[in-house]
Write a protein that holds these residues in place. Structure first.
Motif, PDB file in Angstrom:
ATOM      1  N   VAL A 105      10.161   2.286  -0.955  1.00 23.59           N
ATOM      2  CA  VAL A 105       9.972   2.539  -2.381  1.00 23.59           C
ATOM      3  C   VAL A 105      10.925   3.636  -2.847  1.00 23.59           C
ATOM      4  CG1 VAL A 105       8.335   3.207  -4.175  1.00 23.59           C
ATOM      5  CG2 VAL A 105       7.537   1.927  -2.180  1.00 23.59           C
ATOM      6  N   TYR A 106      11.613   3.330  -3.924  1.00 20.48           N
ATOM      7  CA  TYR A 106      12.427   4.344  -4.624  1.00 20.48           C
ATOM      8  C   TYR A 106      11.692   4.750  -5.890  1.00 20.48           C
ATOM      9  CZ  TYR A 106      15.998   6.211  -7.763  1.00 20.48           C
ATOM     10  OH  TYR A 106      16.687   6.991  -8.653  1.00 20.48           O
ATOM     11  N   SER A 107      11.431   6.047  -6.041  1.00 23.00           N
ATOM     12  CA  SER A 107      10.722   6.560  -7.220  1.00 23.00           C
ATOM     13  C   SER A 107      11.561   7.618  -7.910  1.00 23.00           C
ATOM     14  CB  SER A 107       9.367   7.177  -6.824  1.00 23.00           C
ATOM     15  OG  SER A 107       8.530   6.216  -6.222  1.00 23.00           O
ATOM     16  N   LYS A 108      11.565   7.548  -9.233  1.00 22.91           N
ATOM     17  CA  LYS A 108      12.319   8.520 -10.027  1.00 22.91           C
ATOM     18  C   LYS A 108      11.478   8.956 -11.213  1.00 22.91           C
ATOM     19  CE  LYS A 108      16.701   9.102 -12.518  1.00 22.91           C
ATOM     20  NZ  LYS A 108      17.971   8.425 -12.845  1.00 22.91           N
ATOM     21  N   ILE A 109      11.300  10.265 -11.342  1.00 27.02           N
ATOM     22  CA  ILE A 109      10.536  10.839 -12.453  1.00 27.02           C
ATOM     23  C   ILE A 109      11.421  11.830 -13.190  1.00 27.02           C
ATOM     24  CG2 ILE A 109       8.557  12.273 -13.095  1.00 27.02           C
ATOM     25  CD1 ILE A 109       7.067  11.200 -10.720  1.00 27.02           C
ATOM     26  N   GLU A 131      13.561  12.547  -7.448  1.00 25.58           N
ATOM     27  CA  GLU A 131      13.793  11.237  -6.857  1.00 25.58           C
ATOM     28  C   GLU A 131      13.365  11.270  -5.389  1.00 25.58           C
ATOM     29  OE1 GLU A 131      17.669   9.245  -8.283  1.00 25.58           O
ATOM     30  OE2 GLU A 131      18.052  11.384  -8.548  1.00 25.58           O
ATOM     31  N   GLN A 166       6.175  12.651  -4.337  1.00 23.51           N
ATOM     32  CA  GLN A 166       5.638  11.445  -4.959  1.00 23.51           C
ATOM     33  C   GLN A 166       6.328  10.208  -4.415  1.00 23.51           C
ATOM     34  OE1 GLN A 166       8.095  13.034  -6.405  1.00 23.51           O
ATOM     35  NE2 GLN A 166       9.479  11.363  -6.874  1.00 23.51           N
ATOM     36  N   SER A 167       5.553   9.148  -4.257  1.00 25.83           N
ATOM     37  CA  SER A 167       6.081   7.846  -3.872  1.00 25.83           C
ATOM     38  C   SER A 167       5.194   6.825  -4.539  1.00 25.83           C
ATOM     39  CB  SER A 167       6.067   7.685  -2.349  1.00 25.83           C
ATOM     40  OG  SER A 167       6.601   6.438  -1.995  1.00 25.83           O
ATOM     41  N   ILE A 168       5.654   6.247  -5.636  1.00 21.52           N
ATOM     42  CA  ILE A 168       4.780   5.488  -6.523  1.00 21.52           C
ATOM     43  C   ILE A 168       5.212   4.031  -6.536  1.00 21.52           C
ATOM     44  CG2 ILE A 168       3.886   5.297  -8.868  1.00 21.52           C
ATOM     45  CD1 ILE A 168       4.690   8.279  -9.202  1.00 21.52           C
ATOM     46  N   LEU A 303       9.044   7.302 -15.784  1.00 20.16           N
ATOM     47  CA  LEU A 303       9.002   6.944 -14.381  1.00 20.16           C
ATOM     48  C   LEU A 303       9.630   5.570 -14.175  1.00 20.16           C
ATOM     49  CD1 LEU A 303       7.826   6.911 -11.388  1.00 20.16           C
ATOM     50  CD2 LEU A 303       5.801   5.855 -12.402  1.00 20.16           C
ATOM     51  N   GLN A 304      10.442   5.443 -13.133  1.00 10.67           N
ATOM     52  CA  GLN A 304      10.908   4.147 -12.666  1.00 10.67           C
ATOM     53  C   GLN A 304      10.634   4.081 -11.164  1.00 10.67           C
ATOM     54  OE1 GLN A 304      13.743   6.096 -14.205  1.00 10.67           O
ATOM     55  NE2 GLN A 304      12.709   5.586 -16.115  1.00 10.67           N
ATOM     56  N   SER A 305      10.088   2.966 -10.731  1.00 10.40           N
ATOM     57  CA  SER A 305       9.798   2.775  -9.314  1.00 10.40           C
ATOM     58  C   SER A 305      10.237   1.379  -8.909  1.00 10.40           C
ATOM     59  CB  SER A 305       8.306   2.959  -9.045  1.00 10.40           C
ATOM     60  OG  SER A 305       7.999   2.693  -7.696  1.00 10.40           O
TER      61      SER A 305
END
Length: 832
Positions: A105-109, A131, A166-168, A303-305
């Motif tokens: 998972v790629y997460s970006k806030i 990220e 975070q890992s969403i 947020l993008q995941s």
């Protein structure tokens, strides 16, 4: 035009990515390869297969693909309700197809926060970017267990790296019946009872990778129940959910959140005949604001995941799923920080709850900016580059200037939070870290001022000092009214600690002003700071006396005892006690109740079991179907020890006058009706106690009058101060909160989407003295049952403070004993 949210998967693998709002994408291939083939899918467009070449700008063109009927077939048109009914049934099939999963998972806030107050001009916003790239190992059956391994992370320097964990993969699961946001419970549009809660409308059909997809719009049937509105995308064959776009309705009240938009996409993996549909893309946008008196905070979150690789039903080793080496969250974060110069090769996993684990890779922060650009799945925009440059340069300037970094501050905060939560069930926890904290794992220290005004001494000022070294704690309290000094000192040591609790031994020497009435304000103490609210503000409620002596005992605290929290204290005390009179000349100060002077020795035992913890400032469980039970047992066996004229203790056993005390208290909170917020609930409180006729007044039972402010919900409102007491008693209270459901249904004006709660309550109690137990100056018995009836108005908004609301209660005495009495109180509730 750019196509946002299009799915790209490398052919022959489960590796993929999604396009950004600008139609841009990044996908990682093996290092030795320069080309790869991808399949591109997007709702309403034809599926495209294209060869991509590494390290150049690849361009893919999609064509709109309308639904075409090649044959004329006369059928009954399926309704939106039937589509939803079949999609709800499909949820169980999807869950049955999933035993385990492994996904990257790629997460970006990105968030921007602005703090404003009336004494400053326009505040400049602070922007931060986070990220992470993580691997999530998840087992669904026979029970749910998850371990998230954070492999890489990158963040702007104004955000502490320890907090970037975070890992969403998804925020809201539409396969669940309910979604909880703060204190608001929203039914999902695919809940088991969704058809009785939402209205559904069938929109246009679209193509997706050769499948016909229904667009189904939904909205709540009533405006006075919280819910979502938006669109579901459901396949015609199999009725699988492949996408959702929704937001809360305008009438839905979310704590501090003013706007929320959410998009989610699903893709099939595993067996092609019965695939598991996995959430693979999330895009969320949120506005939040909080006002606290003169201070206001506005924030924007995006947020993008992207789930870039999925393996369905793999065989996951137990050591991967449940790490054996586990440490606490704050120790885990300190270990990963280079700020304190700690060893980075130590334990890297922590247990967040019974079935959820978090692991930090040893080289999680190893990637530099150039390396990170090859790992990320989102192209960094010019605006984001600017944020990185500004934030990183400011952090470097602060470091050069010698100021504490955000990481160091956050590290100390984690330590404080961990100590407060881990010791929440033990009365000897260190709460005295308000002023001084040391980022040293084994040493903590805190100082807190004391200001109380007993009627018997006048103003008392002093300090509370706490020092903890490893498992040993020393607490010392010193107060004075400038004519006399008081103090006490307690030393405790943790003998044994296990996963769910600990056993402590303690001893305390004291010379202090004590109170006959038991402390009632434990539930109103803020985490981390001991607030003596009852003694500071409500001295009139207490009967004070002087006490000096010594006590020692054991404290036990443990969780998961009969699925609840258990606490026990056993202690022995030897003390000399004497009456104190109210100071002369104090206006509007009532007389102080006299006690029995002398030397006393006793053994005290207290047991308490709670089925579940309650939130701060809350008297009821937040769950709509959770019954909260609290049971307390208290016992005392003691005696007054006589002494001869010279003052020495008399050794004859005939001079020892034993007494005993037994008390039980039961608290029950039962939700009765779902409202979408805190449920309507019934409270029942039953208490009783018995003590012998030789028991001194300071150990007998008093009827508690509720404080005018921040009072305990189990106390009576209408009787006077110090009105009744006895050697035995029974007390019952009942209360039902009808919430604000009727208020919102009628359409009355609301504040932040919520109305006024209405509460009804009643109580009755009987206090009796044994015929030979009359003590001069002690409180009279009730001569029957003292009863009262009353009401409460809750959720009264505070204009300048969003997070807190008020509750006003009033009650009138009824019957022969209570007639003519009236009382009121004001309490505080936390909006979350």
């Amino acid at each position: 035009q750019p196509v946002a949210g299009a799915s790209l998967r490398i052919i022959g693998t489960n590796i993929g990515t999604y396009t950004s709002p600008k139609g841009e994408f990044r996908i990682t291939i093996r290092q030795q390869q320069q080309q790869t083939q991808v399949r591109v899918n997007s709702l309403g467009y034809e599926t495209v297969t294209q060869t991509l070449t590494a390290n150049i700008a690849n361009e893919i063109t999609l064509k709109a693909q309308p639904v075409l009927l090649t044959d004329v077939i006369v059928t009954e048109e399926i309704s939106a309700q039937e589509i939803i009914r079949r999609a709800i049934a499909r949820k169980q099939t999807n869950r049955g197809a999933l035993i385990s999963a492994s996904k990257q998972v790629y997460s970006k806030i990105q968030f921007e926060a602005t703090t404003k107050n009336l004494f400053r001009g326009k505040a400049s916003p602070t922007t931060a970017i986070l990220e992470t790239i993580s691997r999530i190992y998840e087992q669904f059956r026979p029970s749910h267990t998850q371990n998230t391994v954070v492999l890489h992370r990158r963040q702007t320097a104004n955000f502490p790296p320890q907090a970037n964990i975070q890992s969403i993969a998804e925020i809201f699961s539409l396969f669940d019946d309910e979604i909880l946001i703060g204190s608001t419970r929203l039914r999902t549009p695919l809940a088991s009872n969704a058809l009785s809660y939402y209205t559904y409308t069938l929109g246009e059909r679209k193509n997706y990778n050769g499948l016909i997809v229904y667009s189904v719009q939904f909205a709540p049937q009533t405006r006075w129940m919280p819910g979502f509105e938006g669109t579901l995308f459901i396949t015609e064959r199999g009725f699988a959910l492949i996408g959702a776009e929704f937001s809360p309705t305008n009438s839905t009240s979310l704590p501090a959140i003013s706007q929320l938009n959410y998009k989610q996409r699903y893709e099939p993996f595993g067996d092609s005949t019965q695939p598991a549909w996995i959430p693979t893309f999330v895009e969320a946008d949120m506005e939040a604001s909080v006002n606290f008196a003169l201070l206001g905070i506005n924030a924007h979150f995006s947020l993008q995941s992207i789930v870039s690789d999925v393996i369905v039903n793999p065989s996951i080793p137990r050591t991967t799923l449940i790490p054996q080496a586990v440490t606490t969250l704050s120790k885990l974060q300190r270990t990963t920080s280079s700020v304190l110069g700690l060893d980075t090769a130590t334990v890297r996993s922590t247990q967040l709850n019974d079935s959820t684990f978090l692991t930090i890779a040893l080289d999680v922060d190893a990637a530099d900016d150039a390396r990170w650009r090859t790992l990320t799945l989102r192209e960094r925009t010019a605006q984001e580059d600017s944020v990185y440059r500004v934030a990183d340069s400011v952090a470097e300037a602060r470091r050069v200037a010698g100021k504490r970094s955000a990481a160091q501050i956050f590290d100390s905060t984690l330590t404080l939070m961990e100590d407060a939560s881990s010791g929440a069930s033990l009365s000897s926890r260190v709460r005295l870290q308000s002023f001084f904290m040391f980022p040293i794992e084994s040493f903590k220290m805190g100082i807190e001022p004391i200001t109380i005004t007993p009627r018997t001494t006048g103003f008392l000022g002093g300090l509370d000092l706490g020092i903890q070294w490893n498992q040993t704690l020393l607490k010392t309290q010193i107060t004075t009214n400038l004519t006399r000094w008081f103090g006490n000192s307690e030393l405790s040591h943790e003998l044994i600690r296990w996963n769910n609790g600990s056993l402590q031994i303690f001893s305390r020497a004291f010379s202090q002003v004590s109170s006959v009435q038991v402390r009632r304000s434990e539930s109103t103490a803020f985490t981390g700071i001991q607030l003596l609210i009852d003694y500071r503000t409500f001295e009139q409620h207490h009967e004070f006396f002087y006490e000096e002596g010594f006590t020692a005992g054991f404290k036990l605290g443990s969780e998961n005892i009969l699925s609840g929290t258990f606490n026990a204290t056993v202690a022995a005390k030897l003390s000399r006690q004497s009456s104190m009179q109210a100071l002369e000349g104090n206006a509007n100060v009532r007389a102080n109740m006299p006690i029995e002077d002398g030397r006393f020795g006793n053994v005290h035992a207290a047991l308490r079991w709670d089925s579940s913890p309650l939130p701060l400032f809350q008297e009821t469980p937040p769950e709509p179907s959770t019954t909260h039970v609290s049971l307390k047992l208290r016992g005392v066996y003691g005696s007054r020890i006589a002494q001869n004229d010279s003052g020495s203790l008399v050794s004859s056993l005939q001079t020892i006058r034993p007494y005993h005390v037994a008390e039980i208290s039961l608290y029950l909170a039962q939700p009765t009706f779902f409202t979408g917020y805190a449920p309507m609930h019934l409270l029942l409180i039953a208490q009783g106690g018995y003590t012998t006729e030789r028991t001194p007044p300071q150990e007998r039972f008093l009827m508690f009058k509720r404080f005018a402010y921040l009072g305990s919900i189990g106390d009576f409102l209408s009787p006077g101060l110090g009105a009744f007491g006895g050697t035995r008693y029974l007390s019952f209270r009942a209360e039902h909160n009808f919430s604000d459901l009727a208020w919102r249904a009628i359409g009355l004006p609301t504040h932040n989407g919520r109305g006024i709660d209405f509460i009804l309550h009643a109580g009755t109690a009987r206090y009796e003295q044994e015929s030979s137990a009359s003590v001069e100056g002690f409180l009279p018995q009730t001569n029957g049952w003292y009863s009262e009836l009353g009401f409460g108005i809750g959720r009264i908004p505070l204009v300048f403070i969003d997070l807190l609301t008020l509750r006003l209660d009033a009650a009138w005495g009824v019957g022969n004993v209570g007639a003519g009495n009236f009382g009121w109180s004001i309490g505080i509730n936390f909006s979350f």
